[in-house]
Motif scaffolding. Structure first.
Motif, mmCIF file in Angstrom:
data_model
loop_
_atom_site.group_PDB
_atom_site.id
_atom_site.type_symbol
_atom_site.label_atom_id
_atom_site.label_comp_id
_atom_site.label_asym_id
_atom_site.label_seq_id
_atom_site.Cartn_x
_atom_site.Cartn_y
_atom_site.Cartn_z
ATOM 1 N N LYS A 17 -8.654 -7.033 -4.087
ATOM 2 C CA LYS A 17 -9.066 -5.829 -3.372
ATOM 3 C C LYS A 17 -7.831 -5.830 -1.820
ATOM 4 C CE LYS A 17 -12.487 -3.717 -5.637
ATOM 5 N NZ LYS A 17 -14.179 -3.331 -5.453
ATOM 6 N N ARG A 18 -8.802 -6.848 -0.978
ATOM 7 C CA ARG A 18 -8.449 -6.778 0.297
ATOM 8 C C ARG A 18 -6.943 -7.477 -0.348
ATOM 9 N NH1 ARG A 18 -11.072 -12.133 1.878
ATOM 10 N NH2 ARG A 18 -11.670 -11.804 -0.093
ATOM 11 N N GLY A 19 -6.240 -8.171 -0.818
ATOM 12 C CA GLY A 19 -4.878 -8.013 -1.410
ATOM 13 C C GLY A 19 -3.551 -6.976 -1.286
ATOM 14 N N ASN A 20 -4.439 -5.864 -2.321
ATOM 15 C CA ASN A 20 -3.891 -4.750 -1.731
ATOM 16 C C ASN A 20 -3.843 -3.644 -1.067
ATOM 17 O OD1 ASN A 20 -3.159 -5.228 -4.535
ATOM 18 N ND2 ASN A 20 -4.945 -4.068 -5.517
ATOM 19 N N GLY A 21 -4.460 -3.791 0.001
ATOM 20 C CA GLY A 21 -4.862 -3.130 1.392
ATOM 21 C C GLY A 21 -3.650 -3.659 2.241
ATOM 22 N N PHE A 22 -3.804 -5.014 1.973
ATOM 23 C CA PHE A 22 -3.077 -5.596 3.107
ATOM 24 C C PHE A 22 -1.336 -5.528 2.138
ATOM 25 C CE2 PHE A 22 -0.479 -9.560 4.606
ATOM 26 C CZ PHE A 22 -0.924 -9.573 6.147
ATOM 27 N N ILE A 23 -1.372 -5.287 1.112
ATOM 28 C CA ILE A 23 0.161 -5.456 0.929
ATOM 29 C C ILE A 23 0.872 -3.202 1.480
ATOM 30 C CG2 ILE A 23 1.593 -4.494 -1.217
ATOM 31 C CD1 ILE A 23 0.456 -7.435 -2.584
ATOM 32 N N LEU A 24 -0.023 -2.703 1.274
ATOM 33 C CA LEU A 24 0.164 -1.559 1.658
ATOM 34 C C LEU A 24 0.357 -1.297 3.127
ATOM 35 C CD1 LEU A 24 -0.699 0.935 1.162
ATOM 36 C CD2 LEU A 24 -2.681 1.365 1.935
ATOM 37 N N LEU A 25 -0.920 -2.130 3.860
ATOM 38 C CA LEU A 25 -0.223 -1.799 4.869
ATOM 39 C C LEU A 25 0.998 -2.710 5.635
ATOM 40 C CD1 LEU A 25 -1.178 -1.786 8.267
ATOM 41 C CD2 LEU A 25 -2.055 -4.054 8.215
ATOM 42 N N GLU A 26 1.557 -3.608 5.031
ATOM 43 C CA GLU A 26 2.632 -4.496 5.064
ATOM 44 C C GLU A 26 3.859 -3.363 4.954
ATOM 45 O OE1 GLU A 26 2.980 -7.666 2.349
ATOM 46 O OE2 GLU A 26 2.520 -8.952 4.354
ATOM 47 N N VAL A 27 4.316 -2.403 3.204
ATOM 48 C CA VAL A 27 4.617 -0.985 3.017
ATOM 49 C C VAL A 27 4.522 -0.380 4.483
ATOM 50 C CG1 VAL A 27 4.903 0.460 1.728
ATOM 51 C CG2 VAL A 27 4.327 -1.443 0.777
ATOM 52 N N LEU A 28 3.390 0.109 5.175
ATOM 53 C CA LEU A 28 4.114 0.802 6.339
ATOM 54 C C LEU A 28 4.346 0.349 7.227
ATOM 55 C CD1 LEU A 28 -0.399 2.774 5.509
ATOM 56 C CD2 LEU A 28 2.236 3.522 5.375
ATOM 57 N N VAL A 29 4.032 -0.583 7.721
ATOM 58 C CA VAL A 29 4.935 -0.903 8.592
ATOM 59 C C VAL A 29 6.418 -0.853 7.931
ATOM 60 C CG1 VAL A 29 5.136 -3.532 10.271
ATOM 61 C CG2 VAL A 29 3.123 -2.513 9.614
ATOM 62 N N ALA A 30 6.783 -1.496 7.118
ATOM 63 C CA ALA A 30 7.913 -1.791 6.740
ATOM 64 C C ALA A 30 8.880 -0.459 6.971
ATOM 65 C CB ALA A 30 8.185 -2.837 5.401
ATOM 66 N N MET A 31 8.328 0.675 6.466
ATOM 67 C CA MET A 31 8.385 1.848 6.269
ATOM 68 C C MET A 31 9.232 2.711 8.136
ATOM 69 S SD MET A 31 6.714 3.460 2.932
ATOM 70 C CE MET A 31 6.770 5.411 3.392
ATOM 71 N N SER A 32 7.971 2.110 8.870
ATOM 72 C CA SER A 32 7.638 2.375 10.076
ATOM 73 C C SER A 32 9.242 1.908 10.812
ATOM 74 C CB SER A 32 6.853 2.248 10.719
ATOM 75 O OG SER A 32 6.878 0.974 10.849
ATOM 76 N N LEU A 33 9.569 0.146 10.949
ATOM 77 C CA LEU A 33 10.157 -0.375 11.109
ATOM 78 C C LEU A 33 12.067 0.352 10.374
ATOM 79 C CD1 LEU A 33 9.590 -3.734 10.812
ATOM 80 C CD2 LEU A 33 9.426 -2.124 12.916
ATOM 81 N N ILE A 34 11.871 1.283 8.873
ATOM 82 C CA ILE A 34 13.189 1.519 8.814
ATOM 83 C C ILE A 34 13.122 3.100 9.002
ATOM 84 C CG2 ILE A 34 14.299 2.476 6.341
ATOM 85 C CD1 ILE A 34 12.887 -0.501 5.216
ATOM 86 N N MET A 35 12.323 3.195 9.435
ATOM 87 C CA MET A 35 12.622 5.045 10.030
ATOM 88 C C MET A 35 13.214 4.682 11.099
ATOM 89 S SD MET A 35 12.039 7.910 9.252
ATOM 90 C CE MET A 35 12.220 9.147 9.159
ATOM 91 N N GLY A 36 12.506 3.817 11.860
ATOM 92 C CA GLY A 36 12.804 3.571 13.365
ATOM 93 C C GLY A 36 14.008 3.437 13.520
ATOM 94 N N SER A 37 14.839 2.358 12.681
ATOM 95 C CA SER A 37 15.785 2.162 12.716
ATOM 96 C C SER A 37 16.886 2.775 12.865
ATOM 97 C CB SER A 37 16.037 0.910 12.015
ATOM 98 O OG SER A 37 16.079 0.660 10.921
ATOM 99 N N TRP A 38 16.722 4.061 11.249
ATOM 100 C CA TRP A 38 17.823 4.871 10.774
ATOM 101 C C TRP A 38 17.404 5.722 12.566
ATOM 102 C CZ3 TRP A 38 20.784 6.439 7.740
ATOM 103 C CH2 TRP A 38 21.173 7.880 7.625
ATOM 104 N N MET A 39 15.779 6.097 12.946
ATOM 105 C CA MET A 39 16.404 6.938 13.918
ATOM 106 C C MET A 39 17.199 6.340 15.414
ATOM 107 S SD MET A 39 12.879 8.844 14.114
ATOM 108 C CE MET A 39 12.420 9.980 15.444
ATOM 109 N N ALA A 40 17.022 5.304 15.498
ATOM 110 C CA ALA A 40 17.913 4.697 16.316
ATOM 111 C C ALA A 40 19.664 4.760 16.112
ATOM 112 C CB ALA A 40 16.966 3.486 16.854
#
Length: 101
Positions: free
Chosen positions: A14-37
């Motif tokens: 359960k804790r690992g799934n939450g951590f994976i979700l956080l990793e996915v959100l961080v990765a998506m925000s990095l991709i979106m930020g680089s796309w916008m830049a």
């Protein structure tokens, strides 16, 4: 495997799934930020190129106007009022030769 080991495994998953979700959100925000830049850089580049092209065309027009004015005001050329133009409609007077012959 005991019940306690199973409970620990479930808690860890359960804790690992939450951590994976956080990793996915961080990765998506990095991709979106680089796309916008990248999009911002492209838009800025096209804007700068359009401005430079406008300046170049304005400079060409100004230079053309300057050249035309300098030809008109050139002192080495004979102005049109200093020589007579012969009209082809007028007959040549007898005894005078035309400039063309």
């Amino acid at each position: 495997m005991t019940i306690q080991d199973g409970d620990r495994l479930i808690k860890r998953l359960k804790r690992g799934n939450g951590f994976i979700l956080l990793e996915v959100l961080v990765a998506m925000s990095l991709i979106m930020g680089s796309w916008m830049a990248a999009t911002h850089a492209y838009q800025k580049l096209t804007l700068v190129l359009q401005q430079q092209e406008r300046k170049r065309s304005q400079l060409r027009r100004d230079f053309d106007i300057y050249e035309i004015e300098s030809i008109k005001n050139d002192a080495t050329r004979v102005s049109s009022r200093n020589h007579h133009l012969r009209s082809s409609a007028k007959p040549v007077a007898k005894g005078k030769r035309s400039l063309g012959s």
